[in-house]
Design an enzyme around this catalytic site. Structure first.
Site, PDB file in Angstrom:
ATOM      1  N   ASP A  87      55.677  10.080 -43.124  1.00 22.62           N
ATOM      2  CA  ASP A  87      56.043  11.643 -43.020  1.00 22.62           C
ATOM      3  C   ASP A  87      55.948  11.657 -41.599  1.00 22.62           C
ATOM      4  OD1 ASP A  87      56.198  14.326 -42.833  1.00 22.62           O
ATOM      5  OD2 ASP A  87      54.316  14.783 -44.098  1.00 22.62           O
ATOM      6  N   SER A 108      71.678  18.702 -32.434  1.00 20.75           N
ATOM      7  CA  SER A 108      72.532  19.466 -33.365  1.00 20.75           C
ATOM      8  C   SER A 108      73.499  20.031 -32.566  1.00 20.75           C
ATOM      9  CB  SER A 108      72.091  20.199 -34.299  1.00 20.75           C
ATOM     10  OG  SER A 108      73.063  21.059 -35.131  1.00 20.75           O
ATOM     11  N   TYR A 116      66.150  26.876 -37.096  1.00 18.83           N
ATOM     12  CA  TYR A 116      66.662  25.552 -37.115  1.00 18.83           C
ATOM     13  C   TYR A 116      67.513  25.242 -35.847  1.00 18.83           C
ATOM     14  CZ  TYR A 116      69.664  21.550 -38.113  1.00 18.83           C
ATOM     15  OH  TYR A 116      70.349  20.165 -37.833  1.00 18.83           O
ATOM     16  N   LYS A 120      66.307  22.780 -32.739  1.00 20.94           N
ATOM     17  CA  LYS A 120      67.315  21.612 -32.124  1.00 20.94           C
ATOM     18  C   LYS A 120      67.429  21.979 -30.560  1.00 20.94           C
ATOM     19  CE  LYS A 120      67.915  19.276 -35.711  1.00 20.94           C
ATOM     20  NZ  LYS A 120      67.323  18.008 -35.718  1.00 20.94           N
TER      21      LYS A 120
HETATM   22  N1  LIG Z   1      74.463  17.398 -41.701  1.00 21.16           N
HETATM   23  C1  LIG Z   1      74.562  18.020 -40.871  1.00 21.16           C
HETATM   24  O1  LIG Z   1      75.619  18.807 -40.775  1.00 21.16           O
HETATM   25  C2  LIG Z   1      73.889  17.876 -39.469  1.00 21.16           C
HETATM   26  C3  LIG Z   1      74.420  18.639 -38.309  1.00 21.16           C
HETATM   27  C4  LIG Z   1      73.754  18.475 -37.224  1.00 21.16           C
HETATM   28  C5  LIG Z   1      72.678  17.684 -37.235  1.00 21.16           C
HETATM   29  N2  LIG Z   1      72.102  17.294 -38.170  1.00 21.16           N
HETATM   30  C6  LIG Z   1      70.807  16.425 -38.195  1.00 21.16           C
HETATM   31  O2  LIG Z   1      70.968  15.222 -38.516  1.00 21.16           O
HETATM   32  C7  LIG Z   1      69.625  14.788 -39.174  1.00 21.16           C
HETATM   33  C8  LIG Z   1      69.915  14.127 -40.154  1.00 21.16           C
HETATM   34  O3  LIG Z   1      70.371  14.994 -41.516  1.00 21.16           O
HETATM   35  P1  LIG Z   1      71.265  14.660 -42.436  1.00 21.16           P
HETATM   36  O4  LIG Z   1      72.331  15.724 -42.548  1.00 21.16           O
HETATM   37  O5  LIG Z   1      71.500  13.309 -42.570  1.00 21.16           O
HETATM   38  O6  LIG Z   1      70.189  15.240 -43.681  1.00 21.16           O
HETATM   39  P2  LIG Z   1      69.617  14.345 -45.008  1.00 21.16           P
HETATM   40  O7  LIG Z   1      69.077  15.230 -45.856  1.00 21.16           O
HETATM   41  O8  LIG Z   1      70.735  13.749 -45.808  1.00 21.16           O
HETATM   42  O9  LIG Z   1      68.843  13.286 -44.722  1.00 21.16           O
HETATM   43  C9  LIG Z   1      67.704  13.524 -44.090  1.00 21.16           C
HETATM   44  C10 LIG Z   1      66.787  12.471 -44.517  1.00 21.16           C
HETATM   45  O10 LIG Z   1      65.289  12.716 -43.555  1.00 21.16           O
HETATM   46  C11 LIG Z   1      64.343  12.649 -44.690  1.00 21.16           C
HETATM   47  N3  LIG Z   1      63.109  13.305 -44.120  1.00 21.16           N
HETATM   48  C12 LIG Z   1      63.156  14.657 -44.496  1.00 21.16           C
HETATM   49  N4  LIG Z   1      61.708  14.935 -44.078  1.00 21.16           N
HETATM   50  C13 LIG Z   1      61.172  13.880 -43.642  1.00 21.16           C
HETATM   51  C14 LIG Z   1      59.860  13.735 -43.075  1.00 21.16           C
HETATM   52  N5  LIG Z   1      58.925  14.689 -43.071  1.00 21.16           N
HETATM   53  N6  LIG Z   1      59.456  12.421 -42.785  1.00 21.16           N
HETATM   54  C15 LIG Z   1      60.263  11.368 -42.889  1.00 21.16           C
HETATM   55  N7  LIG Z   1      61.740  11.575 -43.415  1.00 21.16           N
HETATM   56  C16 LIG Z   1      61.884  12.642 -43.689  1.00 21.16           C
HETATM   57  C17 LIG Z   1      64.696  12.720 -45.938  1.00 21.16           C
HETATM   58  O11 LIG Z   1      63.975  12.131 -46.865  1.00 21.16           O
HETATM   59  C18 LIG Z   1      66.299  12.005 -45.921  1.00 21.16           C
HETATM   60  O12 LIG Z   1      66.339  10.913 -46.276  1.00 21.16           O
HETATM   61  C19 LIG Z   1      68.790  15.897 -39.138  1.00 21.16           C
HETATM   62  O13 LIG Z   1      67.933  15.858 -37.839  1.00 21.16           O
HETATM   63  C20 LIG Z   1      69.709  17.148 -39.060  1.00 21.16           C
HETATM   64  O14 LIG Z   1      68.961  18.219 -38.707  1.00 21.16           O
HETATM   65  C21 LIG Z   1      73.035  17.229 -39.303  1.00 21.16           C
END
Ligand SMILES: NC(=O)c1ccc[n+]([C@@H]2O[C@H](COP(=O)([O-])OP(=O)(O)OC[C@H]3O[C@@H](n4cnc5c(N)ncnc54)[C@H](O)[C@@H]3O)[C@@H](O)[C@H]2O)c1
Length: 248
Positions: free
Chosen positions: A59, A139, A152, A156
């Site tokens: 975590d 992001s 959020y 970022k």
């Molecule tokens: N998907 C998008 O559109 C997008 C756009 C810009 C930025 N992001 C960023 O990219 C990153 C990944 O996002 P994603 O879209 O792949 O999301 P996702 O939900 O597919 O994956 C996130 C992963 O993080 C894990 N996680 C969550 N809380 C946690 C914690 N406290 N400790 C350890 N692991 C934890 C989850 O179990 C999951 O496996 C994030 O930081 C998100 O903010 C995503």
């Protein structure tokens, strides 16, 4: 094999962008710790990927858990070259004054405080080796925010400033720190950003991305691989958009 001989931790590595980064790092020759709060998914993925992948339940919002992850990585690999702070969460979209306090806290602690906790656990190791690279997955939300995702977006923006200030302080120690700014991507988190996953909402989001598609986990894997490889040896403190032109 652009990461041959390198070792890496990817937080949130069991899903979405993190999984894309893990797959690319492994394909380029790195040994990778898939560190995720979803330990079962991390273990399943490590099983599927072979000997170069190890799983760790973590975590990233908890200091003891992050320290245990760092200790396990050093025990497994002997040293650490690459840390990817990718795990992130988002509160439910809505007017900024309606976001519940516990959702605000969770968003800030997972997206922002985690960067401090992983630095506290691993920067001393990188400094001692006078080598290492940290990549923060921020992001486009931190640069060109959309409404209804206020806290959020701010988390970022914090991450991007943290990237620059870490880069300047750690440069004399030989440690590089960069960020990538993904645009909306095809991951389980996308629905949360859009509020509802409908053709109309998808069209609205896509209309703001000049290259005309959502980002994919592979796009983040490719960008992360470059920034964490020796090819980027002269690059530190950047927050690189991987956004199909959205922030132009
Ligand atoms: N998907 C998008 O559109 C997008 C756009 C810009 C930025 N992001 C960023 O990219 C990153 C990944 O996002 P994603 O879209 O792949 O999301 P996702 O939900 O597919 O994956 C996130 C992963 O993080 C894990 N996680 C969550 N809380 C946690 C914690 N406290 N400790 C350890 N692991 C934890 C989850 O179990 C999951 O496996 C994030 O930081 C998100 O903010 C995503």
């Amino acid at each position: 094999m652009r990461l041959a001989g390198k070792t890496a931790i990817v937080t949130g590595g069991a899903s979405g962008f993190g999984a894309g980064i893990v797959r690319k790092f492994l394909a380029e020759g790195a040994r990778v710790m898939i560190a995720d709060i979803n330990g079962d998914a991390a273990a399943q993925m490590a099983d599927d990927m072979g000997d170069a992948a190890v799983a760790q339940t973590v975590d990233v919002a908890n200091g003891d858990s992050v320290q245990a992850m760092a200790d396990a990585a050093l025990a497994a690999f002997g040293h650490l070259d690459i840390l990817v702070n990718n795990a992130g969460v988002c509160h439910q979209p809505g007017p900024l004054e309606d976001v519940a306090e516990d959702e605000f806290d969770r968003t800030l602690i997972v997206n922002a405080k985690s960067v401090y906790l992983t630095a506290r656990a691993l920067v001393p190791h990188m400094k001692s080796r006078k080598a290492g690279t940290i990549l923060n997955v921020a992001s486009t939300a931190g640069v060109s925010p959309r409404p209804n995702l206020n806290w959020y977006n701010a988390s970022k923006g914090w991450m991007i400033t943290a990237t620059k200030t870490m880069a300047i302080e750690l440069a004399p120690s030989g440690v590089r720190v960069n960020a990538i700014n993904p645009v909306a991507g095809e991951t389980p988190l996308l629905k949360t950003f859009m509020g509802e996953d409908t053709p109309e909402m998808r069209a609205k989001f896509l209309s703001t991305i000049p290259l005309g598609r959502f980002s994919q986990p592979e796009d983040m894997g490719n960008a992360a691989c470059f920034l964490c490889s020796d090819e980027a040896n002269m690059i530190t403190g950047v927050a690189m958009e991987v956004d199909g032109g959205r922030c132009i």
